[in-house]
Design an enzyme around this catalytic site. Structure first.
Site, short mmCIF file in Angstrom:
data_model
loop_
_atom_site.label_atom_id
_atom_site.label_comp_id
_atom_site.label_asym_id
_atom_site.label_seq_id
_atom_site.Cartn_x
_atom_site.Cartn_y
_atom_site.Cartn_z
N LYS A 1 -1.45 -18.31 7.28
CA LYS A 1 -2.32 -18.46 8.53
C LYS A 1 -2.53 -17.26 8.76
O LYS A 1 -1.72 -16.22 8.77
CB LYS A 1 -1.91 -19.37 9.40
CG LYS A 1 -0.58 -18.91 9.99
CD LYS A 1 -0.25 -19.71 11.54
CE LYS A 1 -0.94 -18.76 12.63
NZ LYS A 1 0.06 -18.29 13.19
N HIS B 1 0.40 -25.43 13.49
CA HIS B 1 1.66 -25.70 13.77
C HIS B 1 1.58 -26.83 14.62
O HIS B 1 2.37 -27.89 14.29
CB HIS B 1 2.79 -24.77 14.30
CG HIS B 1 2.77 -23.62 13.74
ND1 HIS B 1 2.69 -23.25 12.26
CD2 HIS B 1 2.96 -22.11 14.27
CE1 HIS B 1 2.76 -21.98 12.17
NE2 HIS B 1 2.80 -21.38 13.12
N HIS C 1 4.52 -22.70 8.01
CA HIS C 1 6.04 -22.57 7.96
C HIS C 1 6.76 -23.85 8.75
O HIS C 1 7.86 -24.07 8.46
CB HIS C 1 6.72 -21.31 8.20
CG HIS C 1 6.57 -20.97 9.57
ND1 HIS C 1 5.58 -20.68 10.35
CD2 HIS C 1 7.72 -20.98 10.53
CE1 HIS C 1 6.10 -19.97 11.45
NE2 HIS C 1 7.23 -20.21 11.63
N LYS D 1 3.85 -17.76 25.06
CA LYS D 1 4.59 -16.71 24.78
C LYS D 1 5.27 -16.32 26.29
O LYS D 1 4.61 -16.45 27.35
CB LYS D 1 3.85 -15.58 24.22
CG LYS D 1 3.44 -15.82 22.72
CD LYS D 1 3.40 -14.79 22.09
CE LYS D 1 2.63 -14.77 20.66
NZ LYS D 1 3.88 -15.42 19.73
N ARG E 1 0.71 -1.32 0.13
CA ARG E 1 0.03 -0.03 0.02
C ARG E 1 0.92 1.29 -0.17
O ARG E 1 0.61 2.29 -0.47
CB ARG E 1 -0.87 0.01 1.34
CG ARG E 1 -1.97 1.01 1.27
CD ARG E 1 -2.69 0.51 2.69
NE ARG E 1 -3.85 -0.38 2.40
CZ ARG E 1 -5.01 0.25 2.03
NH1 ARG E 1 -5.06 1.62 1.64
NH2 ARG E 1 -6.06 -0.21 1.91
C1 BG6 Z 1 3.37 -17.92 13.90
C2 BG6 Z 1 2.76 -17.14 15.07
O1 BG6 Z 1 2.77 -18.69 12.95
O2 BG6 Z 1 4.65 -18.65 14.44
C3 BG6 Z 1 3.89 -16.51 15.94
O3 BG6 Z 1 1.70 -16.44 14.46
C4 BG6 Z 1 4.64 -17.28 16.44
O4 BG6 Z 1 2.45 -16.02 16.90
C5 BG6 Z 1 5.51 -17.86 15.10
O5 BG6 Z 1 5.63 -16.30 16.96
C6 BG6 Z 1 6.43 -18.84 15.60
O6 BG6 Z 1 7.13 -19.43 14.74
P1 BG6 Z 1 8.79 -19.77 14.92
O7 BG6 Z 1 9.16 -20.30 13.43
O8 BG6 Z 1 9.56 -18.86 15.44
O9 BG6 Z 1 8.50 -20.88 16.16
#
Ligand code: BG6
Length: 478
Positions: free
Chosen positions: A138, A230, A168, A329, A46
Site C-alpha cells: 500500500k 487496515h 500486513h 499517531k 538504487r
Molecule cells: C502502515 C502505515 O501501513 O501501518 C503506518 O503506513 C503505520 O503509518 C503502520 O504506522 C502500523 O502498522 P503496525 O503493524 O505497527 O500496527
C-alpha cells in the site's frame, strides 16, 4: 505445503520497509528451516553498494541467530543496483533470473508511482513467467481513479491471479485468529449479530509520530494510511458472513460484500460522524515530543493524523449496530484492538445486588500482548449479600504460545506458495476507495480542518463526544 523453489526479487531493498520488516522476516523463515535449498533473494536498490556490504546491513537485526542460519541466508542474497525505470537494469535482472520454471516473486516495496513503470519494464524484459507473482504494498493509489489506473497498468503485465496486494494486518496472528474464533467456536458465532451485539469498536493507536515519512504522509493522512486498508479489513473480518471455505475467493467474496454494504458517509453526514485530528506538541510517557508541524518542518498542514468515525453496515446481520473506528499517531499507548460489546441480558434478576455488572465484551487485542479476553460479570466471593463484579477471562498468545511471528513472515511465504487468501483482490481495494472517497470529499467541500490534540492524549475531544452522544464510551485500554 512446503515452500517451492523460488527467486524473490525485492524492489526497494534499501528502503525502510525492506530493512525493518521484509528482510528480517525472510531471515526468520530461514531460521525456521522453511525456505527450500534453492531459493534466491535478489535485492534491487538504487544505492550502489556491493552484495557483501548490503547483506551485512540487512543482517544487523538478526544478530541473535546462529551462524549456520546466517550463512545459508547470505548465500541466497544478491544485490543489484539499478534504476528501476531503466530498461538496461531490467535486462541485467532478466539475465540474472535466467530461464527457470521456479516461482518468481517481484515484491514492490517502492512508491506507487513506480508500480506501473516497473511492471512494464519487467514484462518488456521478458522477466514475467507464468510462475511469476507481483506483490504490491500500500498505498495502491490515493483515490479510486488512481488505484484503478495502477491496477490497470499492473494488469497489463500480470494476470489478476498473479497480483498479491498486501495488507500486513491480515498477516497478524490475532487477525487470523479472529476467523478461527468466529468460525470454529459455536460459543461466539451464535450471538454474532445485531440480536445480541450492541456495538463494535476498532482502535489502532500508535505512540509514534510521523517519523521520517512526512513526504509520504503529507499526501496521505490517517484516513488513507490506516482506515482505507487496515481498519476496513479488520471491519470486514469481524462483520463478514462465514465463507464456504478458507479459500481465497470465498473469503474475498465475503469481505467484498461487507465493503459494499457499509453505508456511505457523505455530504452532511461527514461532519456528523467523522472527526479529524492533528497532533500538536505534548508528551508521550512523560517525555516531551513536538507536534506534527514541527515533525514535517512546515508552518501549516491540513493533513489528519487522527480519525474517528462511526460506520454502519446495511445488511441483515448488522442493521442498527454501530462500528466505531479510531486511529491516530502520538496517542498515549500503542495498542490495536477490536471490541465486540454485547447487549445486557433482557431481564435482570439481581436488581438489588451491589456492585457494577459489566456488559459482556470480547476484546481482541492485536498488539501488543496479542490475545483475547472476555469481560464477564461474576459474583464477588463472600457469603454476605450478593455483590456483582466484572471479571475478565484471558487468553494471551504471547505467554501461552511462544513467540508471536511478525505479520510479514507468514505473508511472504504465502506468496511463494501461491496462497492469496490473506491478500486483497482488486475489487476489494477499489470498493474501499469508493467508500473512503466521499469522506475525503466532504472534508474538502466543508473545509473541515483537523482539530488539534496534544500528543499523548486520545485525540480531539470531539472523538470522545462522537461515541458518548450515543450513550457509549471508548474502551479503556489496559
Ligand atoms: C502502515 C502505515 O501501513 O501501518 C503506518 O503506513 C503505520 O503509518 C503502520 O504506522 C502500523 O502498522 P503496525 O503493524 O505497527 O500496527
Amino acid at each position: 505445503t512446503p515452500v517451492p523453489e523460488f527467486d524473490f526479487v525485492l524492489f526497494g531493498a534499501t528502503g525502510d520497509l525492506a530493512t525493518r520488516k521484509l528482510l528480517p522476516s525472510l531471515v526468520r523463515r530461514e531460521a525456521e528451516g522453511v525456505l527450500p535449498p534453492r531459493g534466491r533473494i535478489i535485492c534491487v536498490g538504487r544505492r550502489p553498494v556491493g552484495t557483501e556490504e548490503f547483506v551485512k546491513q540487512a543482517l544487523r537485526p538478526a544478530a541473535d541467530l546462529d551462524e549456520a542460519t546466517l550463512d545459508r541466508f547470505r548465500s541466497r542474497v544478491r544485490y543489484l543496483a539499478m534504476d528501476v525505470t531503466d530498461p538496461r537494469g531490467h535486462a541485467e535482472l532478466a539475465a540474472l533470473l535466467g530461464d527457470t520454471p521456479a516461482v518468481r516473486v517481484f515484491f514492490l516495496a517502492v512508491g506507487p508511482n513506480l508500480f506501473a513503470p516497473i511492471c512494464a519494464r519487467l514484462a518488456e524484459a521478458g522477466s514475467v513467467t507464468p510462475a511469476s507473482r507481483v506483490v504490491l504494498e500500500k498505498p495502491i493509489g490515493h483515490d479510486l481513479a488512481s488505484s484503478r489506473e495502477i491496477n490497470d497498468a499492473v494488469g497489463r503485465a500480470f494476470a489478476e491471479e498473479q497480483v498479491y496486494r498486501i495488507d500486513h494486518y491480515l498477516g497478524k496472528e490475532t487477525v487470523q485468529n479472529l476467523m478461527v474464533l468466529r468460525f470454529a467456536n459455536t460459543l461466539f458465532e451464535r450471538p454474532w449479530s445485531a440480536a445480541d451485539i450492541d456495538h463494535v469498536q476498532i482502535t489502532c493507536a500508535e505512540t509514534l509520530g510521523v517519523e521520517g515519512r512526512g513526504d509520504y504522509y503529507e499526501h496521505s493522512g490517517a484516513l488513507r494510511d490506516m482506515v482505507q486498508n487496515h481498519m476496513l479489513q479488520l471491519l470486514c473480518l469481524v462483520a463478514m458472513e462465514p465463507p464456504t471455505a478458507l479459500e481465497k475467493d470465498s473469503v474475498r467474496d465475503e469481505k467484498l460484500k461487507v465493503l459494499k454494504a457499509i453505508r456511505p458517509i457523505q455530504d452532511g453526514a461527514v461532519q456528523a460522524v467523522t472527526v479529524r485530528g492533528q497532533y500538536g506538541p505534548g508528551a508521550i510517557d512523560g517525555a516531551p515530543v513536538g507536534g506534527y508541524l514541527a515533525d514535517i518542518g512546515a508552518a501549516e498542514s491540513d493533513t489528519e493524523t487522527f480519525v474517528a468515525l462511526k460506520a454502519e453496515i446495511r445488511n441483515f446481520r448488522w442493521s442498527g449496530v454501530p462500528f466505531y473506528l479510531r486511529t491516530g499517531k502520538r496517542l498515549p499507548s500503542r495498542c490495536s484492538e477490536i471490541i465486540v460489546s454485547f447487549k445486557p441480558p433482557r431481564h435482570s434478576i439481581f436488581p438489588d445486588a451491589a456492585g457494577t455488572p459489566a456488559a459482556n465484551q470480547l476484546v481482541i487485542r492485536l498488539q501488543p500482548d496479542e490475545g483475547i479476553s472476555q469481560l464477564t460479570t461474576m459474583k464477588a466471593p463472600g457469603s454476605g449479600r450478593m455483590v456483582l463484579m466484572p471479571a475478565s477471562l484471558r487468553l494471551s498468545f504471547g505467554e501461552d504460545g511462544g513467540r508471536v511471528p511478525e505479520a510479514y513472515e507468514r505473508l511472504l511465504t504465502d506468496v511463494i506458495r501461491g496462497d492469496a487468501t490473506l491478500f486483497m483482490r482488486r475489487d476489494e481495494v477499489e470498493a474501499s476507495w469508493r467508500w473512503v472517497e466521499p469522506i475525503l470529499e466532504g472534508w474538502r467541500a466543508q473545509g473541515q480542518r483537523p482539530l488539534r490534540y496534544a500528543a499523548g492524549t486520545w485525540g480531539p475531544s470531539a472523538a470522545i463526544a462522537l461515541i458518548e452522544r450515543d450513550g457509549r464510551s471508548w474502551h479503556e485500554t489496559e
